[in-house]
Design an enzyme around this catalytic site. Sequence first.
Site, short mmCIF file in Angstrom:
data_model
loop_
_atom_site.label_atom_id
_atom_site.label_comp_id
_atom_site.label_asym_id
_atom_site.label_seq_id
_atom_site.Cartn_x
_atom_site.Cartn_y
_atom_site.Cartn_z
CB THR A 15 -0.93 0.00 1.22
OG1 THR A 15 -1.82 -1.11 1.13
CG2 THR A 15 -1.75 1.29 1.30
CB SER A 62 3.22 -8.22 2.10
OG SER A 62 2.07 -7.84 2.83
CB THR A 95 0.09 -3.32 6.31
OG1 THR A 95 -1.11 -3.34 5.52
CG2 THR A 95 0.73 -1.94 6.26
CG ASP A 96 -2.45 -7.67 3.35
OD1 ASP A 96 -2.91 -6.68 3.95
OD2 ASP A 96 -2.98 -8.14 2.33
#
Length: 330
Positions: A15, A62, A95-96
Amino acid sequence: MTAKANIVVIGTGGTIAGQGKASVNTSTYMCSVLGIDEILGSIPHAGELANLRAEQLLQTGSENFNNAHLLAIGKRVAELLARNDVDGVVITHGTDTIEETAYFLHLTLKSAKPVVVVGSMRPPSAMSSDAALNLYDALAVATHPSSRGLGTLVVANNEIHTARDVVKSNSFKLDAFRSPYGALGYVIEGAPRYYRRPARVHTLDTPWSIDTLRSLPKVDIVYAYGALEPGAISAIAANARGLIYVGTGNGNVASHLIDPLRDAVRRGVHVVRASRTGSGIVLHNGAQPDDEYGWLTVDDQIPQKARILLTLALTQTDDTAALQAFFERY
């Protein structure tokens, strides 16, 4: 005047490298389209913090990262940290799965130099995006002498977290990252302030080195729910060396699932009880007779990080007692 630190910024997508059609698009956007040079170029005063060098290692969300990606990131970071002209590394990351990559690095890098993993919940194009400030704060943390020897850190929303504890706990809010025991510190006006240190050993004090890891064993996760059938466990465990069983409450196992989990152990699969609650301790020999069944427990670790730890532990040993000791030490 003190010389500025030399920091390498590695781009991997996410992101923080995203782009929306309009500034109101905070959750709808194209992921991983901006290069790391473009991202750094949009942050005022970043160059005042350190001598920056950027490189694009990956460019994908990710959620796509697998063991091969972890090894590639780890080996490149280790190469950079070994250089005398590099004082620290910042990795921009989706961020995942940021907590998984960060924990992997936390356990396998052999350097006291700061390594900071950073992402954002909103793309740079969105109103009130956290991308620029998060990255600026990550650079500030990486350049500061007090960040040495703390292992891999995750910076988000003005907070500094240890990779061992941090978890993404919300799908869209800016304050999505939490650590069960609190952040290590905060970033205020471009300077880190620390109030505690990681309690568990890491980096230089672990038995794993990214330099010697060539491949990683297969460890899978199965999530318990009311209608979970024994056949599902057997199928998931069929080709794995390890299985994280994410049980209800204190890692509880429904009576009809005990036999397939014990069968997995008989076939050489290491079964680890975890909890789907997201926090707390799964007590060994508490809800289940783990020693009798040959099962392990995660202590306080969340399932996705327990997978990382078991994956690494299995490169060292197959001994059940030794594997359990890893969960209680790291």
